[in-house]
Design a protein around this motif. Sequence first.
Motif, mmCIF file in Angstrom:
data_model
loop_
_atom_site.group_PDB
_atom_site.id
_atom_site.type_symbol
_atom_site.label_atom_id
_atom_site.label_comp_id
_atom_site.label_asym_id
_atom_site.label_seq_id
_atom_site.Cartn_x
_atom_site.Cartn_y
_atom_site.Cartn_z
ATOM 1 N N THR A 158 4.013 -2.588 -8.066
ATOM 2 C CA THR A 158 5.455 -2.830 -8.144
ATOM 3 C C THR A 158 6.238 -1.548 -7.883
ATOM 4 O O THR A 158 5.685 -0.442 -7.935
ATOM 5 C CB THR A 158 5.813 -3.391 -9.528
ATOM 6 N N GLU A 159 7.512 -1.712 -7.595
ATOM 7 C CA GLU A 159 8.339 -0.553 -7.235
ATOM 8 C C GLU A 159 8.384 0.495 -8.332
ATOM 9 O O GLU A 159 8.454 1.694 -8.041
ATOM 10 C CB GLU A 159 9.751 -1.021 -6.872
ATOM 11 N N ASP A 160 8.334 0.067 -9.588
ATOM 12 C CA ASP A 160 8.399 1.042 -10.671
ATOM 13 C C ASP A 160 7.126 1.875 -10.791
ATOM 14 O O ASP A 160 7.108 2.895 -11.483
ATOM 15 C CB ASP A 160 8.691 0.342 -12.003
ATOM 16 N N ARG A 161 6.051 1.467 -10.099
ATOM 17 C CA ARG A 161 4.791 2.221 -10.122
ATOM 18 C C ARG A 161 4.656 3.173 -8.939
ATOM 19 O O ARG A 161 3.739 4.005 -8.926
ATOM 20 C CB ARG A 161 3.594 1.267 -10.108
ATOM 21 N N LEU A 162 5.517 3.049 -7.933
ATOM 22 C CA LEU A 162 5.309 3.792 -6.691
ATOM 23 C C LEU A 162 5.260 5.301 -6.910
ATOM 24 O O LEU A 162 4.399 5.990 -6.347
ATOM 25 C CB LEU A 162 6.398 3.440 -5.675
ATOM 26 N N GLY A 163 6.180 5.824 -7.715
ATOM 27 C CA GLY A 163 6.214 7.266 -7.947
ATOM 28 C C GLY A 163 4.949 7.781 -8.603
ATOM 29 O O GLY A 163 4.391 8.810 -8.201
ATOM 30 N N ASP A 164 4.470 7.051 -9.616
ATOM 31 C CA ASP A 164 3.256 7.476 -10.322
ATOM 32 C C ASP A 164 2.032 7.392 -9.408
ATOM 33 O O ASP A 164 1.167 8.280 -9.432
ATOM 34 C CB ASP A 164 3.040 6.606 -11.558
ATOM 35 N N ILE A 165 1.953 6.318 -8.626
ATOM 36 C CA ILE A 165 0.816 6.173 -7.708
ATOM 37 C C ILE A 165 0.844 7.268 -6.651
ATOM 38 O O ILE A 165 -0.195 7.860 -6.317
ATOM 39 C CB ILE A 165 0.823 4.780 -7.052
ATOM 40 N N ALA A 166 2.034 7.562 -6.114
ATOM 41 C CA ALA A 166 2.152 8.623 -5.107
ATOM 42 C C ALA A 166 1.717 9.968 -5.689
ATOM 43 O O ALA A 166 1.063 10.773 -5.005
ATOM 44 C CB ALA A 166 3.581 8.700 -4.590
ATOM 45 N N ALA A 167 2.045 10.215 -6.949
ATOM 46 C CA ALA A 167 1.648 11.478 -7.586
ATOM 47 C C ALA A 167 0.131 11.561 -7.732
ATOM 48 O O ALA A 167 -0.474 12.619 -7.500
ATOM 49 C CB ALA A 167 2.328 11.602 -8.954
ATOM 50 N N GLU A 168 -0.505 10.444 -8.107
ATOM 51 C CA GLU A 168 -1.963 10.431 -8.229
ATOM 52 C C GLU A 168 -2.625 10.626 -6.865
ATOM 53 O O GLU A 168 -3.642 11.322 -6.732
ATOM 54 C CB GLU A 168 -2.427 9.120 -8.853
ATOM 55 N N ALA A 173 0.842 -1.201 0.000
ATOM 56 C CA ALA A 173 0.000 0.000 0.000
ATOM 57 C C ALA A 173 0.870 1.242 0.000
ATOM 58 O O ALA A 173 1.955 1.257 0.602
ATOM 59 C CB ALA A 173 -0.918 0.012 1.217
ATOM 60 N N ILE A 174 0.395 2.273 -0.690
ATOM 61 C CA ILE A 174 1.042 3.588 -0.703
ATOM 62 C C ILE A 174 0.005 4.596 -0.246
ATOM 63 O O ILE A 174 -1.158 4.532 -0.653
ATOM 64 C CB ILE A 174 1.558 3.967 -2.114
ATOM 65 N N ALA A 175 0.417 5.529 0.611
ATOM 66 C CA ALA A 175 -0.534 6.499 1.159
ATOM 67 C C ALA A 175 0.089 7.885 1.230
ATOM 68 O O ALA A 175 1.321 8.028 1.287
ATOM 69 C CB ALA A 175 -0.992 6.075 2.556
ATOM 70 N N VAL A 176 -0.785 8.887 1.246
ATOM 71 C CA VAL A 176 -0.363 10.269 1.466
ATOM 72 C C VAL A 176 -1.294 10.881 2.512
ATOM 73 O O VAL A 176 -2.442 10.452 2.659
ATOM 74 C CB VAL A 176 -0.398 11.123 0.181
ATOM 75 N N PRO A 177 -0.809 11.879 3.251
ATOM 76 C CA PRO A 177 -1.688 12.565 4.210
ATOM 77 C C PRO A 177 -2.625 13.528 3.498
ATOM 78 O O PRO A 177 -2.289 14.074 2.440
ATOM 79 C CB PRO A 177 -0.697 13.326 5.098
ATOM 80 N N VAL A 178 -3.789 13.718 4.075
ATOM 81 C CA VAL A 178 -4.689 14.793 3.650
ATOM 82 C C VAL A 178 -4.494 15.899 4.673
ATOM 83 O O VAL A 178 -4.822 15.736 5.852
ATOM 84 C CB VAL A 178 -6.153 14.326 3.615
ATOM 85 N N LEU A 179 -3.947 17.006 4.232
ATOM 86 C CA LEU A 179 -3.457 18.027 5.149
ATOM 87 C C LEU A 179 -4.405 19.216 5.273
ATOM 88 O O LEU A 179 -5.050 19.631 4.306
ATOM 89 C CB LEU A 179 -2.092 18.532 4.687
ATOM 90 N N ARG A 180 -4.458 19.727 6.504
ATOM 91 C CA ARG A 180 -5.029 21.047 6.765
ATOM 92 C C ARG A 180 -3.878 21.855 7.340
ATOM 93 O O ARG A 180 -3.461 21.646 8.470
ATOM 94 C CB ARG A 180 -6.193 20.975 7.737
ATOM 95 N N GLY A 181 -3.369 22.759 6.530
ATOM 96 C CA GLY A 181 -2.119 23.412 6.905
ATOM 97 C C GLY A 181 -0.997 22.392 6.802
ATOM 98 O O GLY A 181 -0.777 21.795 5.744
ATOM 99 N N GLU A 182 -0.299 22.145 7.897
ATOM 100 C CA GLU A 182 0.756 21.131 7.910
ATOM 101 C C GLU A 182 0.370 19.908 8.733
ATOM 102 O O GLU A 182 1.207 19.061 9.024
ATOM 103 C CB GLU A 182 2.057 21.742 8.456
ATOM 104 N N THR A 183 -0.900 19.815 9.116
ATOM 105 C CA THR A 183 -1.372 18.732 9.974
ATOM 106 C C THR A 183 -2.279 17.781 9.200
ATOM 107 O O THR A 183 -3.185 18.217 8.491
ATOM 108 C CB THR A 183 -2.139 19.293 11.180
ATOM 109 N N ALA A 184 -2.035 16.477 9.348
ATOM 110 C CA ALA A 184 -2.857 15.470 8.681
ATOM 111 C C ALA A 184 -4.188 15.321 9.404
ATOM 112 O O ALA A 184 -4.217 15.045 10.605
ATOM 113 C CB ALA A 184 -2.124 14.130 8.650
ATOM 114 N N VAL A 185 -5.288 15.499 8.688
ATOM 115 C CA VAL A 185 -6.621 15.259 9.245
ATOM 116 C C VAL A 185 -7.160 13.909 8.793
ATOM 117 O O VAL A 185 -8.151 13.408 9.325
ATOM 118 C CB VAL A 185 -7.606 16.378 8.846
ATOM 119 N N ALA A 186 -6.486 13.325 7.802
ATOM 120 C CA ALA A 186 -6.852 12.008 7.292
ATOM 121 C C ALA A 186 -5.700 11.540 6.413
ATOM 122 O O ALA A 186 -4.688 12.233 6.260
ATOM 123 C CB ALA A 186 -8.153 12.068 6.488
ATOM 124 N N ALA A 187 -5.833 10.358 5.860
ATOM 125 C CA ALA A 187 -4.875 9.851 4.888
ATOM 126 C C ALA A 187 -5.625 9.010 3.874
ATOM 127 O O ALA A 187 -6.688 8.458 4.178
ATOM 128 C CB ALA A 187 -3.788 9.018 5.579
#
Length: 261
Positions: free
Chosen positions: A232-242, A207-221
């Motif tokens: 796969t590892e070659d997809r991680l960058g593209d998935i993180a961008a999406e 799994a790859i995740a990013v925070p959902v931020l309000r200011g600099e604080t994560a309110v969700a992910a």
Amino acid sequence: MSEETSPPARTGAQAVERALRVMRALEESGEPLGITELARQTALTISTAHRMAKTLADRGLLAQDPITERYQLGPALVALGEKAAQRLGYDRALPALRELSATTGESINLGIRAGNDVHVALHVPSPQPLRFDQPAGTTVPLHVSAMGKCLLACVGEIDDQVESLGSLPRVTDRSITQAKKLKAELELVRQRGWAINDEERNPGVRAIAVPVLRGETAVAAIAVQGPSIRVTEDRLGDIAAELTRTAGIIAPGLGPYTAPK
């Protein structure tokens, strides 16, 4: 009876905790339960389970079958859930999460912190027949979750967040169980803006995740998750961008709701 030997009075908090145990038991059961089953699953006496179930049913939070006398979750919860989803912004987030699932081909979750766990608030299943699903309403430990790492890394001091977790139980042979290693991982998450769960909770699942931020604080992910053979590892960058793009779309709508005047 003297004051010293009198039984302790029930507190309001205790009653609420018991009522929640009854509702959680029905949530996890998947089918209606009778009083004896409810008592067993909640570790309550039969009389207490009966009193709690009847009170909740009287308020519409549970429903009782008039023939079998078994209980299930009630209609009032539907209205409460719809209002909560609206006020927390979840209904506004779902279209973007569905688009993310279509773009990546994988399952999507939105999670918030609940103690030392991530509570999965929203789930969009992958269209693929081979997929990994973490249903809404379930919880997973923060330290073995990509969303959990985002929530730890983007709220306050990392040292304080990790120390508040206490022990870090091993779930798979890839789980992070050392506080020092977890702190280093969270520093990396904070630096690059996304986290990975590399088979740390379920073998064969990444799994790859990013925070959902309000200011600099994560309110969700939010997370994309699926079989490691596809994520796969070659997809991680593209998935993180999406993920980052989607987080930016849903962030303004999440959180406290103010009704229009």
